[in-house]
Design a protein around this motif. Sequence first.
Motif: not given
Length: 376
Positions: A209-211, A217-227, A262-268
């Motif tokens: 789990i990447v926080f 926040p890992a998920l937020e950054l991941y989404k930003n890169h995917l545009a 989504e609640s923790q903004n994490t990637l599994i």
Amino acid sequence: MKIIQASKNGSEDWHYLQGKEQLKNPLVLVFGNRYLLEDEAVLKNIREEFSYEHLVFGSTSGEIMNGNVLDNSISVTAIELEKSTFIIERENISNFDLQPNLLGEALLSKLPKESLKHLFVISEGLLDGSKLIEGIENNLSNAIALTGGLCGDDARFEKTLSSYKENPKPGEVILIGLYGEALEVTYASAGGWFPFGPERKITKSKDNIVFEIDDKPALELYKNHLAHRASGLPSASLSFPLNVTYEGKQQPVVRAVLGMDESQNTLILAGDAPENSKVQLMMASIDAIIDGAQHATELAMKNREKKADIAILVSCIGRKLVMNQRVGEETEYIKETLDASTATTGFYSYGQIAPFNGNDYTNLHNQTMTVTLISE
């Protein structure tokens, strides 16, 4: 070695590749669509058609047989070892406080070590595969290699099924030990994916789990890169895995994103991603993926003394989604590269298990084609 293979879709009759023949105490690999492996009528039909003791089941994201990719089917490969033996053990993750490393240790402890030549694992697909490997290899001689894969559920990621002798169920991990001096087992894994974009650092994580990445926040950054591609999540994540380089190690591993909170903004992820690891997005072209499959096959064939009797192929659901209608090309290239008499079986998975090429220790891979060649 004698091999009998058959497949079927739904209510159709069984289609045999080598002709129907009764084998003596074979290892029977049953790969199939998860919904079919939940169907009591289908399971009854499998057991009636293949009335053997040692049936190993695994759900898939697509079945591989004879160089073809099948969907929504059951594929069966029965292998009679004439000069060698096998022993199979199973455990369920629910009995180990959901700790894959403890399950792996328990599985290995049940197998005799004398004359052990190779290990092949078919595992529950929604666990930390790197921790499972860690447990199995904890007390394993460097001379013994481990290959295999995590089961699949198409692109749903709802649940996977596997079993030995019993009907398929979630949480099962099956470890197959191959024994005997007559065996020759070689293997390789290759991808075809390449990193792009900025290289960043994992600043907060626990196991798979990447926080946080670069303290964000890992998920937020991941989404930003995917545009704009982020609108296709979560399925879009299979086309954009992460290239993870552990601190102090030169060779990176590819980690698929199996889920997101989504609640923790994490990637599994499918395997562990330790803090301070470097991380980068990846992508691939179809031609590069196909070249990777052929390269893995050539590496596995290199320096073999005998032609392979059977090739067990474990590829990744992410590769299948990217290739789409061309998915059969990677398995066709492998079939053409192998000896014409070599049987092929396998499945599309949530994780591929094999040593790095040229190394003894095993890793969990994503977005690769892993080839295990076996002969007597």
